[in-house]
Design a protein around this motif. Structure first.
Motif, PDB file in Angstrom:
ATOM      1  N   LYS A 129       0.875  -1.182   0.000  1.00  0.00           N
ATOM      2  CA  LYS A 129       0.000   0.000   0.000  1.00  0.00           C
ATOM      3  C   LYS A 129       0.902   1.218   0.000  1.00  0.00           C
ATOM      4  N   PHE A 130       1.487   1.498  -1.130  1.00  0.00           N
ATOM      5  CA  PHE A 130       2.332   2.689  -1.229  1.00  0.00           C
ATOM      6  C   PHE A 130       2.456   3.069  -2.704  1.00  0.00           C
ATOM      7  N   LYS A 131       2.783   4.331  -2.909  1.00  0.00           N
ATOM      8  CA  LYS A 131       3.019   4.778  -4.286  1.00  0.00           C
ATOM      9  C   LYS A 131       4.511   4.600  -4.551  1.00  0.00           C
ATOM     10  N   CYS A 132       4.828   3.833  -5.567  1.00  0.00           N
ATOM     11  CA  CYS A 132       6.237   3.491  -5.786  1.00  0.00           C
ATOM     12  C   CYS A 132       7.034   4.666  -6.360  1.00  0.00           C
ATOM     13  N   HIS A 133       8.122   5.010  -5.650  1.00  0.00           N
ATOM     14  CA  HIS A 133       9.041   6.040  -6.152  1.00  0.00           C
ATOM     15  C   HIS A 133      10.433   5.437  -6.349  1.00  0.00           C
ATOM     16  N   ALA A 134      10.480   4.100  -6.442  1.00  0.00           N
ATOM     17  CA  ALA A 134      11.797   3.454  -6.526  1.00  0.00           C
ATOM     18  C   ALA A 134      12.674   4.104  -7.592  1.00  0.00           C
ATOM     19  N   SER A 135      12.113   4.320  -8.763  1.00  0.00           N
ATOM     20  CA  SER A 135      12.982   4.827  -9.824  1.00  0.00           C
ATOM     21  C   SER A 135      13.217   6.336  -9.731  1.00  0.00           C
ATOM     22  N   GLU A 139      17.915  -0.956 -15.102  1.00  0.00           N
ATOM     23  CA  GLU A 139      16.644  -1.651 -14.906  1.00  0.00           C
ATOM     24  C   GLU A 139      15.798  -0.776 -13.982  1.00  0.00           C
ATOM     25  N   ASN A 140      14.495  -0.936 -14.039  1.00  0.00           N
ATOM     26  CA  ASN A 140      13.664  -0.103 -13.166  1.00  0.00           C
ATOM     27  C   ASN A 140      13.907  -0.437 -11.695  1.00  0.00           C
ATOM     28  N   CYS A 141      13.963  -1.730 -11.396  1.00  0.00           N
ATOM     29  CA  CYS A 141      14.151  -2.192 -10.017  1.00  0.00           C
ATOM     30  C   CYS A 141      14.506  -3.674 -10.096  1.00  0.00           C
ATOM     31  N   ARG A 142      14.724  -4.312  -8.955  1.00  0.00           N
ATOM     32  CA  ARG A 142      15.172  -5.704  -9.005  1.00  0.00           C
ATOM     33  C   ARG A 142      14.071  -6.660  -9.466  1.00  0.00           C
ATOM     34  N   VAL A 143      12.818  -6.240  -9.396  1.00  0.00           N
ATOM     35  CA  VAL A 143      11.722  -7.097  -9.862  1.00  0.00           C
ATOM     36  C   VAL A 143      11.503  -6.895 -11.354  1.00  0.00           C
ATOM     37  N   GLN A 144      11.382  -5.638 -11.729  1.00  0.00           N
ATOM     38  CA  GLN A 144      11.136  -5.286 -13.136  1.00  0.00           C
ATOM     39  C   GLN A 144      12.501  -5.107 -13.791  1.00  0.00           C
ATOM     40  N   GLY A 145      13.079  -6.245 -14.197  1.00  0.00           N
ATOM     41  CA  GLY A 145      14.494  -6.235 -14.572  1.00  0.00           C
ATOM     42  C   GLY A 145      14.779  -6.133 -16.063  1.00  0.00           C
ATOM     43  N   ILE A 178       6.578   1.161 -16.565  1.00  0.00           N
ATOM     44  CA  ILE A 178       6.683   0.009 -15.658  1.00  0.00           C
ATOM     45  C   ILE A 178       6.020   0.319 -14.313  1.00  0.00           C
ATOM     46  N   VAL A 179       6.340   1.481 -13.769  1.00  0.00           N
ATOM     47  CA  VAL A 179       5.784   1.835 -12.455  1.00  0.00           C
ATOM     48  C   VAL A 179       4.259   1.939 -12.544  1.00  0.00           C
ATOM     49  N   ARG A 180       3.767   2.511 -13.638  1.00  0.00           N
ATOM     50  CA  ARG A 180       2.304   2.673 -13.796  1.00  0.00           C
ATOM     51  C   ARG A 180       1.585   1.334 -13.784  1.00  0.00           C
ATOM     52  N   SER A 181       2.182   0.326 -14.402  1.00  0.00           N
ATOM     53  CA  SER A 181       1.449  -0.944 -14.537  1.00  0.00           C
ATOM     54  C   SER A 181       1.861  -2.001 -13.499  1.00  0.00           C
ATOM     55  N   CYS A 182       2.761  -1.642 -12.587  1.00  0.00           N
ATOM     56  CA  CYS A 182       3.261  -2.662 -11.643  1.00  0.00           C
ATOM     57  C   CYS A 182       2.257  -2.918 -10.512  1.00  0.00           C
ATOM     58  N   PRO A 183       1.997  -4.182 -10.205  1.00  0.00           N
ATOM     59  CA  PRO A 183       1.075  -4.472  -9.100  1.00  0.00           C
ATOM     60  C   PRO A 183       1.681  -4.227  -7.709  1.00  0.00           C
ATOM     61  N   GLY A 184       2.973  -3.926  -7.650  1.00  0.00           N
ATOM     62  CA  GLY A 184       3.594  -3.593  -6.355  1.00  0.00           C
ATOM     63  C   GLY A 184       4.495  -4.697  -5.837  1.00  0.00           C
ATOM     64  N   CYS A 185       5.268  -4.347  -4.820  1.00  0.00           N
ATOM     65  CA  CYS A 185       6.149  -5.320  -4.164  1.00  0.00           C
ATOM     66  C   CYS A 185       6.302  -4.885  -2.714  1.00  0.00           C
ATOM     67  N   LEU A 186       7.024  -5.680  -1.937  1.00  0.00           N
ATOM     68  CA  LEU A 186       7.197  -5.329  -0.518  1.00  0.00           C
ATOM     69  C   LEU A 186       8.678  -5.308  -0.107  1.00  0.00           C
TER      70      LEU A 186
HETATM   71  S1  SF4 Z   1       8.297  -4.063  -8.278  1.00  0.00           S
HETATM   72 FE1  SF4 Z   1       6.869  -2.397  -8.728  1.00  0.00          FE
HETATM   73  S2  SF4 Z   1       6.449  -1.471  -6.738  1.00  0.00           S
HETATM   74 FE2  SF4 Z   1       8.306  -2.696  -6.505  1.00  0.00          FE
HETATM   75  S3  SF4 Z   1       9.972  -1.252  -6.891  1.00  0.00           S
HETATM   76 FE3  SF4 Z   1       9.503  -2.250  -8.837  1.00  0.00          FE
HETATM   77  S4  SF4 Z   1       8.064  -0.872  -9.847  1.00  0.00           S
HETATM   78 FE4  SF4 Z   1       8.100  -0.311  -7.686  1.00  0.00          FE
END
Ligand code: SF4
Length: 323
Positions: free
Chosen positions: A242-248, A261-267, A291-299
């Motif tokens: 439950k957060f708005k992702c600002h990882a990138s 890469e956007n993040c370790r999940v969206q590689g 990627i951030v717009r369509s990502c279901p999220g992570c923890l």
């Molecule tokens: S997996 Fe999704 S929510 Fe997690 S850091 Fe990457 S873009 Fe953000």
């Protein structure tokens, strides 16, 4: 824990909120690992590694770009002989340095890491460690003790899975005994790993998980050295992002071959820093936004806590205790 620096916070805010540039460079500094954990994909397809000269150039450009933190991780950074020189180069360019390791080589190499500010060591269990990592915990504990003796400030990083739900409190006490900090985050069931692994390790007993995380919150409130904020711990107790992702917005994620890469999940590779860091940052912008717009999220705690900090969530500002 180092004390909060208003100057550093102002610099980070200026870079991220005004210049709209990342403040942290998270770098897969090598592609090889000395463990074969079933839940990790990094060791399974080791790719190209950047040379020392390429990394130096990237660090020079990162510093000019306004980045303030260099974090070396994946697959196992201490397998790189030239890691101390890389950290030294980052420091000489004014960057704060961090390292994430499985700790197996720490006993041998801790003294070489003179230019390291923040050291994270992965310890996911006590009794379950061998089952999770395929090796006993003793080498890693020796490494942590050696790093303490060498003067390093240490964070133990624990990924919660079905194997260690009953050991979380013991891990907090282990951290207290060792004189380290500790963080928790739930296992992320990533693509590319077989279903049977997730069936074995995935958090399926939600009620036991929730109870164990609530116990961590009690321990945190009573002064245990848990770095996670209570907001984050509450979130992972339900396993619902439950957060708005600002990882990138915060972190520039560079893989071992220089790909952004956007993040370790969206590689998926979006650009490559070998052609210039600023150019790659600009070229990857649209891809990152999509990627951030369509990502279901992570923890992942780094992404969640930093995204909450980015939004000035007061409890996280008060209680997220790392950096
Ligand atoms: S997996 Fe999704 S929510 Fe997690 S850091 Fe990457 S873009 Fe953000």
């Amino acid at each position: 824990m180092r004390s909060f620096s208003p100057r550093l916070a102002a610099k980070a805010l200026w870079q991220m909120r005004i210049r709209k540039r990342p403040y942290v460079l998270s770098h897969g500094v090598n592609a090889r690992c000395n463990l074969r954990c079933s839940f990790c994909q990094y060791w399974q397809e080791p790719g190209r590694e950047m040379s020392k000269e390429e990394i130096f150039r990237m660090l020079d450009e990162a510093s000019s770009f306004g980045i303030g933190v260099y974090n070396a991780w994946t697959a196992e950074p201490l397998l790189r002989e030239d890691l101390p020189q890389i950290l030294e180069h980052a420091k000489s360019r004014g960057l704060i340095t961090g390292l994430v390791t499985n700790g197996l080589l720490l006993a041998k190499r801790a003294k070489e890491l003179r230019d390291l500010d923040y050291l994270s060591v992965s310890v996911d269990g006590i009794k379950s460690y061998r089952e999770l990592r395929g090796i006993g915990l003793e080498n890693t504990l020796q490494g942590i003790r050696a790093a303490k003796r060498a003067g390093h400030e240490i964070l133990i990083n624990c990924v919660i899975s079905s194997k260690n739900t009953g050991e979380l409190e013991d891990l907090v006490h282990l951290a207290e005994k060792l004189g380290t900090w500790i963080s928790f985050e739930p296992l992320h069931e990533s693509a590319g790993i077989s279903e049977s692994v997730w069936r074995d390790l995935g958090i399926r007993d939600r009620s036991a998980h929730e109870k164990a995380v609530h116990r961590l919150m009690e321990l945190k409130r009573s002064g245990a050295p848990i770095i996670n904020s209570l907001t984050y711990l509450e979130m992972i107790s339900t396993l619902k992002p439950k957060f708005k992702c600002h990882a990138s917005d915060i972190i520039l994620h560079v893989a071992s071959d220089g790909s952004i890469e956007n993040c370790r999940v969206q590689g998926q590779p979006l650009a490559n820093v070998l052609g210039g860091l600023e150019e790659a940052w600009q070229a990857s912008k649209k891809g990152r936004e999509e990627i951030v717009r369509s990502c279901p999220g992570c923890l992942f705690f780094g992404y969640v806590e930093n995204s909450l900090l980015y939004e000035f969530v007061p409890e996280v500002l008060r209680h997220y205790e790392w950096m």
